[in-house]
Design a protein around this motif. Structure first.
Motif, PDB file in Angstrom:
ATOM      1  N   LEU A  25       0.841  -1.194   0.000  1.00 53.74           N
ATOM      2  CA  LEU A  25       0.000   0.000   0.000  1.00 53.74           C
ATOM      3  C   LEU A  25       0.877   1.246   0.000  1.00 53.74           C
ATOM      4  CD1 LEU A  25      -2.698  -1.042   2.628  1.00 53.74           C
ATOM      5  CD2 LEU A  25      -2.807  -1.254   0.140  1.00 53.74           C
ATOM      6  N   HIS A  26       0.322   2.328  -0.487  1.00 49.84           N
ATOM      7  CA  HIS A  26       1.069   3.586  -0.551  1.00 49.84           C
ATOM      8  C   HIS A  26       1.333   4.110   0.857  1.00 49.84           C
ATOM      9  CE1 HIS A  26       2.199   7.684  -1.705  1.00 49.84           C
ATOM     10  NE2 HIS A  26       2.366   7.210  -2.945  1.00 49.84           N
ATOM     11  N   ASP A  27       2.485   4.753   1.025  1.00 52.20           N
ATOM     12  CA  ASP A  27       2.862   5.302   2.336  1.00 52.20           C
ATOM     13  C   ASP A  27       1.839   6.314   2.841  1.00 52.20           C
ATOM     14  OD1 ASP A  27       5.115   3.777   2.537  1.00 52.20           O
ATOM     15  OD2 ASP A  27       6.504   5.343   1.859  1.00 52.20           O
ATOM     16  N   ALA A  28       1.195   7.036   1.930  1.00 48.89           N
ATOM     17  CA  ALA A  28       0.217   8.044   2.346  1.00 48.89           C
ATOM     18  C   ALA A  28      -0.956   7.412   3.078  1.00 48.89           C
ATOM     19  CB  ALA A  28      -0.276   8.829   1.134  1.00 48.89           C
ATOM     20  N   VAL A  29      -1.352   6.210   2.658  1.00 46.99           N
ATOM     21  CA  VAL A  29      -2.420   5.486   3.354  1.00 46.99           C
ATOM     22  C   VAL A  29      -1.927   5.046   4.724  1.00 46.99           C
ATOM     23  CG1 VAL A  29      -3.813   3.371   3.348  1.00 46.99           C
ATOM     24  CG2 VAL A  29      -3.587   4.722   1.258  1.00 46.99           C
ATOM     25  N   LYS A  30      -0.726   4.483   4.768  1.00 42.95           N
ATOM     26  CA  LYS A  30      -0.195   3.965   6.035  1.00 42.95           C
ATOM     27  C   LYS A  30       0.008   5.074   7.066  1.00 42.95           C
ATOM     28  CE  LYS A  30       2.063  -0.120   4.122  1.00 42.95           C
ATOM     29  NZ  LYS A  30       3.327  -0.882   3.979  1.00 42.95           N
ATOM     30  N   ARG A  31       0.433   6.251   6.603  1.00 45.57           N
ATOM     31  CA  ARG A  31       0.678   7.357   7.540  1.00 45.57           C
ATOM     32  C   ARG A  31      -0.597   7.812   8.232  1.00 45.57           C
ATOM     33  NH1 ARG A  31       3.914   9.543   3.445  1.00 45.57           N
ATOM     34  NH2 ARG A  31       2.307  11.094   3.014  1.00 45.57           N
ATOM     35  N   ARG A  32      -1.720   7.625   7.594  1.00 47.20           N
ATOM     36  CA  ARG A  32      -2.990   8.068   8.175  1.00 47.20           C
ATOM     37  C   ARG A  32      -3.610   7.030   9.110  1.00 47.20           C
ATOM     38  NH1 ARG A  32      -1.975  10.823   3.758  1.00 47.20           N
ATOM     39  NH2 ARG A  32      -2.935  12.861   3.363  1.00 47.20           N
ATOM     40  N   CYS A  33      -2.950   5.896   9.246  1.00 44.65           N
ATOM     41  CA  CYS A  33      -3.506   4.806  10.047  1.00 44.65           C
ATOM     42  C   CYS A  33      -2.526   4.371  11.133  1.00 44.65           C
ATOM     43  CB  CYS A  33      -3.800   3.584   9.162  1.00 44.65           C
ATOM     44  SG  CYS A  33      -4.912   3.890   7.770  1.00 44.65           S
ATOM     45  N   LEU A  34      -3.062   3.782  12.186  1.00 47.12           N
ATOM     46  CA  LEU A  34      -2.240   2.961  13.060  1.00 47.12           C
ATOM     47  C   LEU A  34      -2.063   1.622  12.349  1.00 47.12           C
ATOM     48  CD1 LEU A  34      -3.752   3.684  16.583  1.00 47.12           C
ATOM     49  CD2 LEU A  34      -2.032   4.968  15.310  1.00 47.12           C
ATOM     50  N   TYR A  35      -0.985   0.917  12.669  1.00 47.57           N
ATOM     51  CA  TYR A  35      -0.650  -0.286  11.898  1.00 47.57           C
ATOM     52  C   TYR A  35      -0.397  -1.463  12.831  1.00 47.57           C
ATOM     53  CZ  TYR A  35       1.935  -3.487   8.869  1.00 47.57           C
ATOM     54  OH  TYR A  35       2.353  -4.587   8.166  1.00 47.57           O
ATOM     55  N   HIS A  36      -0.863  -2.644  12.382  1.00 48.04           N
ATOM     56  CA  HIS A  36      -0.555  -3.873  13.129  1.00 48.04           C
ATOM     57  C   HIS A  36      -0.452  -5.031  12.151  1.00 48.04           C
ATOM     58  CE1 HIS A  36      -0.361  -6.540  16.629  1.00 48.04           C
ATOM     59  NE2 HIS A  36      -1.156  -7.352  15.952  1.00 48.04           N
ATOM     60  N   TRP A  37       0.626  -5.808  12.298  1.00 46.86           N
ATOM     61  CA  TRP A  37       0.772  -7.038  11.516  1.00 46.86           C
ATOM     62  C   TRP A  37       0.165  -8.167  12.334  1.00 46.86           C
ATOM     63  CZ3 TRP A  37       1.940  -8.838   6.794  1.00 46.86           C
ATOM     64  CH2 TRP A  37       2.171 -10.218   6.666  1.00 46.86           C
TER      65      TRP A  37
END
Length: 308
Positions: free
Chosen positions: A190-202
């Motif tokens: 996914l694009h970094d712009a999407v990831k920056r707007r979210c918290l992330y968990h694998w």
């Protein structure tokens, strides 16, 4: 679900873990922490992981725990904005315009403004989530990696500000902040712009004890011994070196389905013959079913101390 009867957000991570367990979802502490922070900070949560590890199920469990409606946007290749956000009811608009013309002397500029009223708007998942009454809905944007990059760019306004722009109406902001869960099987980055707007968990495959708890909860008809055999066998299937033999290891959903099948077959002890007969429940690829040979099943079914 009636939002008027919505449950409060759990006050701690431990309370969240217990609340999720009460609806049959067993989250480890790291996942529960990510969810808790997403709720407290009112940020979207992006969950990545292999298929079948419980990403979609988490959104469903949250909607149950919080007694909020679940709105699902299933992504796929070629998904268009109108299918995610809104459409105009063109048939109703056309009927309105014809009726106005039939009356004679109608101000067509006024008629054109009228056909872009709220009553002609067909709301799709994003707009439904933004306009859900307080305390808000749970929005699941499922398998966002299946959509294309332009759709990711379209999501940025929603993810960053909980608002969308509709040319004929203007900016629509959230009535109440939706709890937003995005899932990705990582078929592409996914694009970094999407990831920056979210918290992330694998989200990884569960350890044996957590998978055992899931099987117990989801398949109450399974004996303790059978549930343990299922959890141990599937756990070994996913481990090295066995995992290299398969295109895709079984997920939690397959573990639960397999346990249900074994109960239906009145299985007391899992043996190589049972494994061979039911391999199509654990695997959905012909090559994977073929790779699960009798010799491999014998190895996988050895007692835990035999591995030492």
């Amino acid at each position: 679900m009636n939002s008027l009867n919505a449950a409060p957000v759990p006050a701690s991570i431990d309370a969240l873990v217990q609340a999720l367990q009460s609806v049959g979802y067993f989250a480890d502490r790291r996942l529960a922490t990510a969810v808790f922070l997403a709720l407290q900070l009112q940020r979207p949560l992006l969950l990545e992981g292999e298929p079948g590890v419980g990403k979609t199920a988490l959104a469903k469990a949250l909607s149950e725990v919080l007694s909020r409606s679940l709105i699902r946007l299933q992504c796929y290749d070629g998904l268009e904005q109108r299918e995610a956000l809104y459409e105009w009811n063109y048939a109703a608009q056309l009927l309105h315009m014809r009726a106005a013309e039939g009356q004679g002397g109608a101000d067509m500029a006024q008629v054109e403004r009228e056909v872009y009223q709220d009553r002609y708007l067909i709301r799709r998942p994003l707009l439904q989530a933004l306009q859900a009454p307080a305390p808000g809905a749970v929005l699941l944007i499922d398998e966002v990696d299946r959509a294309d990059e332009p759709f990711e760019a379209f999501l940025l306004e929603y993810l960053g500000e909980y608002q969308v722009s509709i040319p004929e109406i203007g900016t629509v902001r959230a009535t109440a902040t939706p709890i937003t869960i995005l899932t990705s099987n990582r078929t592409r980055d996914l694009h970094d712009a999407v990831k920056r707007r979210c918290l992330y968990h694998w989200l990884d495959y569960p350890e044996r004890e957590r998978e055992l708890a899931i099987v117990r909860a989801q398949v109450p008809g399974a004996s303790e011994a059978l549930a343990l055999q299922v959890a141990e066998f599937v756990g070994r299937l996913r481990s090295q070196p066995f995992a290299n033999a398969f295109q895709r290891a079984p997920g939690i959903a397959e573990s639960v389905e397999w346990a249900k099948a074994l109960v239906a077959l009145d299985t007391l002890v899992v043996d190589p013959e049972v494994v061979s007969d039911t391999a199509g429940i654990l695997f959905k690829q012909r090559e994977d079913v073929a790779a699960l040979t009798r010799d491999m099943a014998v190895q996988l079914l050895q007692p835990a101390d035999a591995d030492a």
